[in-house]
Design a protein around this motif. Structure first.
Motif, PDB file in Angstrom:
ATOM      1  N   TRP A 246      72.768 -47.825 -39.018  1.00  0.00           N
ATOM      2  CA  TRP A 246      73.697 -46.533 -38.238  1.00  0.00           C
ATOM      3  C   TRP A 246      74.888 -46.080 -38.899  1.00  0.00           C
ATOM      4  CZ3 TRP A 246      78.937 -49.643 -35.889  1.00  0.00           C
ATOM      5  CH2 TRP A 246      79.193 -49.002 -34.783  1.00  0.00           C
ATOM      6  N   PHE A 247      73.959 -44.538 -38.322  1.00  0.00           N
ATOM      7  CA  PHE A 247      74.354 -43.458 -38.566  1.00  0.00           C
ATOM      8  C   PHE A 247      75.532 -42.944 -37.147  1.00  0.00           C
ATOM      9  CE2 PHE A 247      70.075 -42.834 -39.517  1.00  0.00           C
ATOM     10  CZ  PHE A 247      70.611 -42.530 -41.358  1.00  0.00           C
ATOM     11  N   TYR A 248      76.602 -42.128 -37.809  1.00  0.00           N
ATOM     12  CA  TYR A 248      77.757 -42.004 -36.213  1.00  0.00           C
ATOM     13  C   TYR A 248      78.746 -40.689 -36.983  1.00  0.00           C
ATOM     14  CZ  TYR A 248      80.774 -44.906 -38.923  1.00  0.00           C
ATOM     15  OH  TYR A 248      80.964 -45.633 -40.081  1.00  0.00           O
ATOM     16  N   SER A 249      78.900 -39.627 -36.145  1.00  0.00           N
ATOM     17  CA  SER A 249      79.266 -38.723 -36.160  1.00  0.00           C
ATOM     18  C   SER A 249      80.437 -38.445 -35.672  1.00  0.00           C
ATOM     19  CB  SER A 249      78.448 -37.468 -37.158  1.00  0.00           C
ATOM     20  OG  SER A 249      79.497 -36.518 -37.736  1.00  0.00           O
ATOM     21  N   HIS A 250      81.658 -37.676 -35.923  1.00  0.00           N
ATOM     22  CA  HIS A 250      82.668 -37.225 -34.780  1.00  0.00           C
ATOM     23  C   HIS A 250      83.284 -35.927 -35.094  1.00  0.00           C
ATOM     24  CE1 HIS A 250      85.178 -40.168 -37.001  1.00  0.00           C
ATOM     25  NE2 HIS A 250      86.007 -39.733 -36.479  1.00  0.00           N
ATOM     26  N   LEU A 251      83.896 -35.260 -34.341  1.00  0.00           N
ATOM     27  CA  LEU A 251      84.126 -33.889 -34.440  1.00  0.00           C
ATOM     28  C   LEU A 251      86.075 -34.558 -33.973  1.00  0.00           C
ATOM     29  CD1 LEU A 251      82.888 -30.619 -33.797  1.00  0.00           C
ATOM     30  CD2 LEU A 251      83.300 -31.045 -35.795  1.00  0.00           C
ATOM     31  N   SER A 252      86.602 -34.974 -34.221  1.00  0.00           N
ATOM     32  CA  SER A 252      88.335 -34.638 -34.647  1.00  0.00           C
ATOM     33  C   SER A 252      89.678 -33.806 -34.396  1.00  0.00           C
ATOM     34  CB  SER A 252      88.943 -36.377 -35.043  1.00  0.00           C
ATOM     35  OG  SER A 252      90.082 -36.200 -34.320  1.00  0.00           O
ATOM     36  N   GLY A 253      90.486 -33.735 -33.431  1.00  0.00           N
ATOM     37  CA  GLY A 253      91.398 -32.629 -33.703  1.00  0.00           C
ATOM     38  C   GLY A 253      92.565 -33.026 -32.768  1.00  0.00           C
ATOM     39  N   ARG A 254      93.705 -32.438 -32.844  1.00  0.00           N
ATOM     40  CA  ARG A 254      95.253 -32.478 -32.782  1.00  0.00           C
ATOM     41  C   ARG A 254      95.835 -31.504 -31.960  1.00  0.00           C
ATOM     42  NH1 ARG A 254      97.943 -37.497 -33.231  1.00  0.00           N
ATOM     43  NH2 ARG A 254      97.829 -38.334 -35.206  1.00  0.00           N
ATOM     44  N   LEU A 255      96.045 -31.826 -30.470  1.00  0.00           N
ATOM     45  CA  LEU A 255      96.618 -30.231 -29.544  1.00  0.00           C
ATOM     46  C   LEU A 255      98.248 -30.651 -30.359  1.00  0.00           C
ATOM     47  CD1 LEU A 255      95.975 -32.217 -26.499  1.00  0.00           C
ATOM     48  CD2 LEU A 255      94.009 -30.178 -27.764  1.00  0.00           C
ATOM     49  N   PRO A 256      98.575 -28.992 -30.265  1.00  0.00           N
ATOM     50  CA  PRO A 256     100.252 -28.714 -30.538  1.00  0.00           C
ATOM     51  C   PRO A 256     100.615 -29.402 -29.263  1.00  0.00           C
ATOM     52  CG  PRO A 256      98.427 -27.043 -29.849  1.00  0.00           C
ATOM     53  CD  PRO A 256      97.220 -27.995 -29.578  1.00  0.00           C
ATOM     54  N   VAL A 257     101.527 -29.714 -30.253  1.00  0.00           N
ATOM     55  CA  VAL A 257     103.150 -30.213 -28.792  1.00  0.00           C
ATOM     56  C   VAL A 257     103.190 -31.769 -29.070  1.00  0.00           C
ATOM     57  CG1 VAL A 257     104.954 -29.495 -27.134  1.00  0.00           C
ATOM     58  CG2 VAL A 257     103.401 -27.607 -28.395  1.00  0.00           C
ATOM     59  N   LEU A 258     102.505 -31.845 -28.265  1.00  0.00           N
ATOM     60  CA  LEU A 258     101.841 -33.420 -27.814  1.00  0.00           C
ATOM     61  C   LEU A 258     101.215 -33.987 -28.531  1.00  0.00           C
ATOM     62  CD1 LEU A 258     100.282 -32.103 -23.974  1.00  0.00           C
ATOM     63  CD2 LEU A 258     102.767 -33.425 -24.379  1.00  0.00           C
ATOM     64  N   ARG A 259     101.053 -33.346 -29.764  1.00  0.00           N
ATOM     65  CA  ARG A 259      99.722 -34.728 -30.469  1.00  0.00           C
ATOM     66  C   ARG A 259      98.959 -35.080 -30.493  1.00  0.00           C
ATOM     67  NH1 ARG A 259     103.052 -37.004 -34.087  1.00  0.00           N
ATOM     68  NH2 ARG A 259     101.723 -36.080 -35.762  1.00  0.00           N
ATOM     69  N   THR A 260      98.242 -35.258 -29.137  1.00  0.00           N
ATOM     70  CA  THR A 260      96.863 -35.989 -28.673  1.00  0.00           C
ATOM     71  C   THR A 260      96.361 -34.983 -29.234  1.00  0.00           C
ATOM     72  OG1 THR A 260      98.373 -36.109 -26.446  1.00  0.00           O
ATOM     73  CG2 THR A 260      96.254 -36.278 -26.342  1.00  0.00           C
ATOM     74  N   ARG A 261      95.302 -36.756 -29.911  1.00  0.00           N
ATOM     75  CA  ARG A 261      93.924 -36.330 -31.300  1.00  0.00           C
ATOM     76  C   ARG A 261      92.857 -36.564 -29.866  1.00  0.00           C
ATOM     77  NH1 ARG A 261      92.522 -35.787 -35.700  1.00  0.00           N
ATOM     78  NH2 ARG A 261      94.877 -36.594 -36.291  1.00  0.00           N
ATOM     79  N   LEU A 262      92.139 -35.427 -29.188  1.00  0.00           N
ATOM     80  CA  LEU A 262      90.745 -35.358 -29.249  1.00  0.00           C
ATOM     81  C   LEU A 262      89.559 -35.667 -29.957  1.00  0.00           C
ATOM     82  CD1 LEU A 262      91.621 -32.515 -26.905  1.00  0.00           C
ATOM     83  CD2 LEU A 262      91.789 -35.293 -26.051  1.00  0.00           C
ATOM     84  N   THR A 263      88.875 -36.723 -29.805  1.00  0.00           N
ATOM     85  CA  THR A 263      87.750 -36.943 -30.881  1.00  0.00           C
ATOM     86  C   THR A 263      86.624 -37.247 -30.043  1.00  0.00           C
ATOM     87  OG1 THR A 263      88.369 -38.355 -32.124  1.00  0.00           O
ATOM     88  CG2 THR A 263      85.932 -38.191 -32.181  1.00  0.00           C
ATOM     89  N   LEU A 264      85.356 -36.696 -30.639  1.00  0.00           N
ATOM     90  CA  LEU A 264      84.206 -36.302 -29.519  1.00  0.00           C
ATOM     91  C   LEU A 264      82.746 -36.174 -30.104  1.00  0.00           C
ATOM     92  CD1 LEU A 264      84.035 -33.201 -27.280  1.00  0.00           C
ATOM     93  CD2 LEU A 264      83.477 -35.960 -26.760  1.00  0.00           C
ATOM     94  N   GLY A 265      81.627 -37.652 -30.467  1.00  0.00           N
ATOM     95  CA  GLY A 265      80.884 -37.883 -31.361  1.00  0.00           C
ATOM     96  C   GLY A 265      79.642 -38.300 -31.076  1.00  0.00           C
ATOM     97  N   ALA A 266      78.912 -38.768 -31.900  1.00  0.00           N
ATOM     98  CA  ALA A 266      77.453 -39.143 -31.526  1.00  0.00           C
ATOM     99  C   ALA A 266      77.102 -40.643 -32.247  1.00  0.00           C
ATOM    100  CB  ALA A 266      76.081 -38.487 -31.003  1.00  0.00           C
ATOM    101  N   SER A 267      76.259 -41.487 -32.077  1.00  0.00           N
ATOM    102  CA  SER A 267      75.879 -42.265 -33.390  1.00  0.00           C
ATOM    103  C   SER A 267      74.524 -42.695 -32.959  1.00  0.00           C
ATOM    104  CB  SER A 267      76.345 -43.645 -32.577  1.00  0.00           C
ATOM    105  OG  SER A 267      76.417 -45.129 -33.313  1.00  0.00           O
TER     106      SER A 267
END
Length: 121
Positions: free
Chosen positions: A14-35
């Protein structure tokens, strides 16, 4: 990740990878990836997409979470819930799982899911 069958069905991966980052001020974390996994995990070789959103509610202790795994298979789900991180060594997660496909693909029904984790530093 290496996968080994305890019922004698061999081994897989099982291979998986993702990119993740936080939005400024709200500190919401968004993540996108594939497996991508061998048939030992999904009962057929399969590539899926994943997306997640995490919104802190109380500092970094209580967070609203939602994650989605695409596909018509048993792990294709949308899960939403809460995570509680009381300190740097423990995490508790409670959510509600909605399958993205019906039972004809081996998918199970809606469920309450929980997770307990310990971090070793």
């Amino acid at each position: 990740m290496a996968i080994f069958s305890l019922q004698g069905h061999g081994y897989g991966y099982w291979f998986y990878s993702h990119l993740s980052g936080r939005l400024p001020v709200l500190r919401t974390r968004l993540t996108l990836g594939a497996s991508h996994a061998s048939e030992l995990l999904f009962e057929r070789e399969l590539t899926v997409a994943m997306a997640a959103v995490e919104q802190p509610v109380i500092q970094d202790q209580l967070t609203l979470v939602a994650e989605w795994f695409s596909g018509k298979h048993d792990l294709g789900n949308f899960i939403y819930g809460l995570s509680y991180h009381p300190d740097h060594s423990r995490i508790f997660v409670l959510g509600h799982k909605i399958p993205t496909s019906g039972p004809e693909f081996g998918a199970n029904k809606m469920a309450i899911v929980g997770e307990v984790g310990w971090f070793f530093h």
